[in-house]
Scaffold this active site. Structure first.
Site, PDB file in Angstrom:
ATOM      1  N   THR A  38      -7.492 -17.331 -19.343  1.00  0.00           N
ATOM      2  CA  THR A  38      -7.755 -17.433 -20.533  1.00  0.00           C
ATOM      3  C   THR A  38      -6.851 -16.552 -21.723  1.00  0.00           C
ATOM      4  O   THR A  38      -6.422 -17.090 -22.759  1.00  0.00           O
ATOM      5  CB  THR A  38      -9.279 -16.945 -21.080  1.00  0.00           C
ATOM      6  OG1 THR A  38      -9.197 -15.635 -20.436  1.00  0.00           O
ATOM      7  CG2 THR A  38     -10.289 -17.940 -20.579  1.00  0.00           C
ATOM      8  N   ASP A  39      -5.918 -15.703 -21.004  1.00  0.00           N
ATOM      9  CA  ASP A  39      -5.102 -15.036 -21.821  1.00  0.00           C
ATOM     10  C   ASP A  39      -3.776 -15.686 -22.512  1.00  0.00           C
ATOM     11  O   ASP A  39      -3.455 -15.769 -23.716  1.00  0.00           O
ATOM     12  CB  ASP A  39      -4.465 -13.681 -21.117  1.00  0.00           C
ATOM     13  CG  ASP A  39      -3.722 -14.015 -19.945  1.00  0.00           C
ATOM     14  OD1 ASP A  39      -3.821 -15.133 -19.453  1.00  0.00           O
ATOM     15  OD2 ASP A  39      -2.948 -13.026 -19.353  1.00  0.00           O
ATOM     16  N   GLY A 130       0.312  -7.751  -4.032  1.00  0.00           N
ATOM     17  CA  GLY A 130       0.080  -9.291  -3.518  1.00  0.00           C
ATOM     18  C   GLY A 130      -1.410  -9.368  -3.604  1.00  0.00           C
ATOM     19  O   GLY A 130      -2.122 -10.439  -3.315  1.00  0.00           O
ATOM     20  N   LEU A 133      -4.142  -7.469  -7.834  1.00  0.00           N
ATOM     21  CA  LEU A 133      -4.453  -5.919  -8.645  1.00  0.00           C
ATOM     22  C   LEU A 133      -3.421  -5.767  -9.764  1.00  0.00           C
ATOM     23  O   LEU A 133      -3.543  -4.557 -10.041  1.00  0.00           O
ATOM     24  CB  LEU A 133      -5.221  -5.125  -7.753  1.00  0.00           C
ATOM     25  CG  LEU A 133      -6.113  -5.453  -6.988  1.00  0.00           C
ATOM     26  CD1 LEU A 133      -6.411  -4.325  -5.752  1.00  0.00           C
ATOM     27  CD2 LEU A 133      -7.182  -5.883  -7.661  1.00  0.00           C
ATOM     28  N   SER A 134      -2.566  -6.415 -10.021  1.00  0.00           N
ATOM     29  CA  SER A 134      -1.435  -6.232 -10.974  1.00  0.00           C
ATOM     30  C   SER A 134      -0.514  -4.785 -10.547  1.00  0.00           C
ATOM     31  O   SER A 134      -0.054  -4.013 -11.401  1.00  0.00           O
ATOM     32  CB  SER A 134      -1.963  -5.827 -12.532  1.00  0.00           C
ATOM     33  OG  SER A 134      -2.493  -7.230 -12.765  1.00  0.00           O
ATOM     34  N   SER A 135      -0.125  -4.940  -9.219  1.00  0.00           N
ATOM     35  CA  SER A 135       1.183  -4.112  -8.912  1.00  0.00           C
ATOM     36  C   SER A 135       2.165  -4.352  -9.738  1.00  0.00           C
ATOM     37  O   SER A 135       3.026  -3.223  -9.982  1.00  0.00           O
ATOM     38  CB  SER A 135       1.241  -4.205  -7.495  1.00  0.00           C
ATOM     39  OG  SER A 135       1.664  -5.410  -7.026  1.00  0.00           O
ATOM     40  N   SER A 136       2.445  -5.429 -10.129  1.00  0.00           N
ATOM     41  CA  SER A 136       3.651  -5.619 -11.027  1.00  0.00           C
ATOM     42  C   SER A 136       3.635  -5.053 -12.300  1.00  0.00           C
ATOM     43  O   SER A 136       4.334  -4.315 -12.734  1.00  0.00           O
ATOM     44  CB  SER A 136       3.954  -7.249 -11.069  1.00  0.00           C
ATOM     45  OG  SER A 136       3.011  -8.052 -11.031  1.00  0.00           O
ATOM     46  N   ASP A 180      -2.704  -8.193 -17.856  1.00  0.00           N
ATOM     47  CA  ASP A 180      -2.610  -7.175 -17.207  1.00  0.00           C
ATOM     48  C   ASP A 180      -1.948  -6.013 -17.576  1.00  0.00           C
ATOM     49  O   ASP A 180      -2.454  -4.607 -17.603  1.00  0.00           O
ATOM     50  CB  ASP A 180      -1.612  -7.554 -15.904  1.00  0.00           C
ATOM     51  CG  ASP A 180      -2.063  -8.971 -15.358  1.00  0.00           C
ATOM     52  OD1 ASP A 180      -3.213  -9.157 -15.775  1.00  0.00           O
ATOM     53  OD2 ASP A 180      -1.344  -9.800 -14.530  1.00  0.00           O
TER      54      ASP A 180
HETATM   55  C1  GLA Z   1      -2.273 -13.296 -13.550  1.00  0.00           C
HETATM   56  C2  GLA Z   1      -1.519 -13.102 -14.711  1.00  0.00           C
HETATM   57  C3  GLA Z   1      -2.413 -12.865 -16.040  1.00  0.00           C
HETATM   58  C4  GLA Z   1      -3.401 -13.833 -16.180  1.00  0.00           C
HETATM   59  C5  GLA Z   1      -4.138 -14.047 -14.998  1.00  0.00           C
HETATM   60  C6  GLA Z   1      -5.354 -14.947 -14.746  1.00  0.00           C
HETATM   61  O1  GLA Z   1      -2.879 -11.910 -13.604  1.00  0.00           O
HETATM   62  O2  GLA Z   1      -0.494 -11.897 -14.669  1.00  0.00           O
HETATM   63  O3  GLA Z   1      -1.399 -12.968 -17.142  1.00  0.00           O
HETATM   64  O4  GLA Z   1      -2.882 -14.917 -16.471  1.00  0.00           O
HETATM   65  O5  GLA Z   1      -3.336 -14.215 -13.681  1.00  0.00           O
HETATM   66  O6  GLA Z   1      -6.187 -14.783 -15.477  1.00  0.00           O
END
Ligand code: GLA
Length: 390
Positions: A38-39, A130, A133-136, A180
């Site tokens: 949705t972002d 990977g 969980l947004s390691s990046s 993220d």
């Molecule tokens: C990844 C992207 C986010 C978001 C999600 C899905 O984490 O980095 O910006 O789009 O996928 O909700």
């Protein structure tokens, strides 16, 4: 634990560069409770920063050279800080370099003049890579926060989130949204970040899991998930097509009653992509309201509906994620869903403390029975966002 990593990232810096760093900054990974894909449609998301972090030790240099090293790779990347570009050879260093590039870009577009000197940077992280969980984002935000301070750029946390996203879009080459980085920078202990991705207004909403005897389990399926692969971009393109067919700037402008018309003016696949985003936005609003009015035990159905929508309409789940979700619910989780970009990565299961053992063991057994790789299962809690450690 935190002290151990801080010491080790300092030691790693000294061993690599031969002197002590100016400071250490940290930024957490994130988990998204609800509001997926949705972002970038200017919609709503509801993630929280987790108690897994990336730590960066940094010192400015007198010249323009940026040197990046880490505990997870023997390479040291070197590039002129004023000449950071998207190249194949950037590899994982594209995340920190992207943040350094984006701060300069953002400052120049805001008419702020900064002196972007070179820097030495060493990175360590306990955010699983990977897993969705947004390691990046954790790397981007830790570096962005550090350079914002050391370069005296004066950007606020919302602008730093934008910088992290810009770096990921342009230097890494992943067309991701702003969720993220926002979670990693705006997170608060025991709260989730309710973010409107159109206005970037955000509100911290108390989760109250512990008080209710609940824990959020992560089930990392270990199925590879990469946002630079085509699936993410193709979903984003379908959303843009759907919005244009409906004559709106973004899917945020549609509500559930518009779906009747949407079904008439677009093909079935595009319609289902649109339906996911429109219903998911509503589920975020409903989740926030339900959490506030009735507490965390009331949000399970919404989590599961979100999973079904991603599985059937957005088609970004995989068998391992579906198995994790259904098994968790069968064995006592209040709600469960895949989290993050999809095509692998992790599921989450909101689970009563007394059911954690049963849920975890059942998932392990089911995965073994089906011949899937062994998942990693662990609880996370909502943590404070990025900060300077020392
Ligand atoms: C990844 C992207 C986010 C978001 C999600 C899905 O984490 O980095 O910006 O789009 O996928 O909700």
């Amino acid at each position: 634990m935190t002290d151990t990593i801080i010491n080790s990232v300092k030691t790693g810096f000294e061993a690599t560069y031969g002197y002590a760093p100016t400071g250490v900054w940290s930024a957490p990974g994130r988990v998204n409770l609800i509001g997926e894909h949705t972002d970038y449609n200017e919609g709503f998301v509801f993630p929280f920063a987790i108690n897994r972090h990336t730590f960066v030790a940094i010192s400015l240099r007198d010249d323009k050279l940026a040197r990046i090293s880490s505990s997870f790779s023997p390479e040291i990347h070197e590039v002129e800080v004023t000449n950071i570009q998207r190249t194949e050879s950037n590899d994982w260093a594209a995340y920190p370099l992207g943040a350094a590039w984006a701060i300069q870009e953002l400052c120049s577009s805001l008419g702020k003049s900064i002196s972007a000197t070179g820097f030495d940077c060493h990175i360590e992280s306990d955010v699983p890579i990977g897993a969705g969980l947004s390691s990046s984002a954790a790397i981007e935000c830790a570096v962005a926060l550090a350079l914002n301070e050391l370069w005296d750029a004066g950007l606020d946390r919302r602008q730093l989130a934008r910088a992290g996203q810009m770096g990921e879009n342009q230097i890494v080459g992943a067309p991701t949204g702003i969720m993220d980085q926002s979670a990693s920078l705006l997170g608060e202990t025991d709260h989730a970040v309710f973010l409107d991705c159109r206005t970037l207004e955000s509100e911290a909403v108390e989760l109250g899991f512990a008080v209710e005897g609940l824990e959020l389990l992560i089930i990392d399926t270990k199925v590879a998930h990469r946002l630079v692969d085509g699936g993410y971009a193709s979903r984003r393109a379908a959303c843009e097509l759907g919005a244009s067919k409906m004559g709106v700037g973004s899917l945020r402008d549609l509500s559930i009653k518009d779906l009747v018309k949407a079904r008439e003016v677009m093909d079935d696949v595009t319609f289902r992509r649109v339906r996911h985003v429109v219903t998911e936005n509503q589920r975020v609003l409903d989740t926030v309201q339900s959490l506030r009015e009735k507490g965390p035990r009331s949000i399970g159905q919404l989590m599961h509906a979100s999973h079904e929508s991603m599985r059937d309409d957005f088609e970004i789940s995989v068998d391992e994620l579906d198995t994790a979700v259904e098994t968790a619910i069968r064995h006592g989780a209040i709600g469960a869903r895949m989290t993050g970009g999809g095509f692998g990565g992790a599921a989450i299961a909101l689970t009563p403390v007394e059911k954690i053992g049963e849920v975890s063991l059942s998932i392990l057994a089911e995965f073994e029975l089906l011949g899937y790789g062994k998942p990693d299962i662990f609880p996370v809690s909502a943590a404070q966002g990025a900060k300077r450690e020392v």
